[in-house]
Design a protein around this motif. Sequence first.
Motif, short mmCIF file in Angstrom:
data_model
loop_
_atom_site.label_atom_id
_atom_site.label_comp_id
_atom_site.label_asym_id
_atom_site.label_seq_id
_atom_site.Cartn_x
_atom_site.Cartn_y
_atom_site.Cartn_z
N UNK A 1 44.98 35.91 45.72
CA UNK A 1 46.16 36.03 44.85
C UNK A 1 45.78 36.00 43.37
N UNK A 2 44.61 35.46 43.07
CA UNK A 2 44.19 35.34 41.67
C UNK A 2 43.37 36.53 41.19
N UNK A 3 43.16 37.53 42.04
CA UNK A 3 42.30 38.67 41.67
C UNK A 3 42.95 39.47 40.54
N UNK A 4 42.26 39.72 39.43
CA UNK A 4 42.83 40.49 38.31
C UNK A 4 43.07 41.95 38.70
N UNK A 5 43.92 42.62 37.91
CA UNK A 5 44.27 44.02 38.19
C UNK A 5 43.12 44.99 37.94
N UNK B 1 24.47 37.20 35.17
CA UNK B 1 24.68 35.77 35.39
C UNK B 1 25.74 35.21 34.45
N UNK B 2 25.72 35.69 33.18
CA UNK B 2 26.75 35.24 32.22
C UNK B 2 28.13 35.77 32.61
N UNK B 3 28.14 37.03 33.11
CA UNK B 3 29.42 37.62 33.54
C UNK B 3 30.04 36.79 34.65
N UNK B 4 29.23 36.30 35.57
CA UNK B 4 29.75 35.49 36.67
C UNK B 4 30.46 34.24 36.13
N UNK B 5 29.84 33.56 35.17
CA UNK B 5 30.46 32.37 34.58
C UNK B 5 31.74 32.73 33.84
N UNK B 6 31.71 33.84 33.08
CA UNK B 6 32.90 34.25 32.33
C UNK B 6 34.06 34.59 33.26
N UNK B 7 33.76 35.30 34.36
CA UNK B 7 34.82 35.70 35.29
C UNK B 7 35.38 34.49 36.03
N UNK B 8 34.58 33.50 36.29
CA UNK B 8 35.08 32.28 36.92
C UNK B 8 36.11 31.59 36.01
N UNK B 9 35.75 31.55 34.72
CA UNK B 9 36.67 30.92 33.76
C UNK B 9 37.94 31.76 33.60
N UNK B 10 37.82 33.09 33.53
CA UNK B 10 38.97 33.98 33.30
C UNK B 10 39.94 33.96 34.48
N UNK B 11 39.39 33.94 35.69
CA UNK B 11 40.24 34.00 36.88
C UNK B 11 40.61 32.64 37.43
N UNK B 12 39.84 31.64 37.07
CA UNK B 12 40.08 30.31 37.64
C UNK B 12 39.59 30.18 39.07
N UNK B 13 38.72 31.08 39.49
CA UNK B 13 38.16 31.05 40.86
C UNK B 13 36.73 30.51 40.79
N UNK B 14 36.56 29.23 41.12
CA UNK B 14 35.23 28.61 41.01
C UNK B 14 34.25 29.15 42.04
#
Length: 400
Positions: free
Chosen positions: A199-203, A164-177
């Motif tokens: 287009x915002x998907x990280x490598x 659940x924390x990873x989901x919040x962190x990845x939203x912030x890192x990628x900017x994909x709400x």
Amino acid sequence: TLLGVLDRTATPMGARLLRDWILHPLRDLTALTARQDLIASYLAEPFLLSKCREALKGIRDIERTTSRLSQGSGNARDLQSLGVSISHIPSLKQDLSSLPDAPSLQPHLCSRLHEFQELTEILSQALVDEPPAHLRDGGVIRDGWSPELDELRNASRGGKDWIARLQEDERKRTGIDSLKIKFNNVFGYFIEITSTHLAKVPDDYTRKQTMANAERYITPALKEMENKVLGAEERSKQLEAELFAQLRSQVITHLPKLQETAAAVAEVDVLCALAEVAQYHRHCRPVLNQEKGFFINNGRHPVLEQTLTDVKFVPNDTELDPETARLQILTGPNMAGKSTYIRQIALIAVMAQIGAYVPADSATIGLVDRIFCRVGASDDLSRGQSTFMVEMSETALILN
């Protein structure tokens, strides 16, 4: 029916036993007198009668539950139900033993009501209050019962919190709400991103599946935590199954005493029910003997008197004496009550020979060994319609 009128039992075991008593009346005067004595004691102590009834209401079907558990088909709900049921046995036993003048049946029943204090504590501490129907669903064993199980559950819960924390962190890192971490049985945990944000998907994301409006990805960290979470869940369910099997084995060691207790509870339940019926409907204690007389003073039909609402049932006397009146021939017009009267006599005889009180002012009954009858069964006594009247009504309906 007579069963419907007398069945005020509080347990399924009592209901089955009452039906069996009605189908198999006794000719054992000692056993019948013992049942009457206990009913008389309850009628003399209505407070104890109500307390026993309250205790019985908390007892479920011990008989069927123990049968399922002994055959290996019982589930966690059966164990929990058994634990609740046996927790009420001490109070029932205490109330029964408090009856004054100790009727002969009382010590016999008390000796068969076994207390299972240790087993009650084990089941209450080990099982959750509302276990699932299937063991495979997990969540059967209460937290704190097994340190090993608690450790596995904490690992599983901690992993889910991490996800659940990873989901919040990845939203912030990628900017994909709209980024979501989901789970299914095919791919396990995965990250789902809608097509508008591809287009915002990280490598470092690895594509796993393409959907119509989204794509699914995984990461090494996510799969590593997935293995920990799913491994802990699987092991915890296996351990729960082992702990459940141990609890069931402990119950089976008490099987003979549990079955004896169930039989005693059923008997107490039936006698309490008969006492309550006698109390509510002013039944009397019949005098039973081995003679051939049958004397009823102001006898009433046990079923009909409870179903009549508009009119009051008219009581009738019965005198069958082997010396002066061995046979009676009953005559009268249609709807005079002839069928009702002869059924009434037969039902009173059955009630007396299961140990119950009977609907009359007084009764002296010589025990009978059989009842023969041939009565038209198409009448409707509750509506005051004889067999002839029913036939005429049906004929009129056809003609009209």
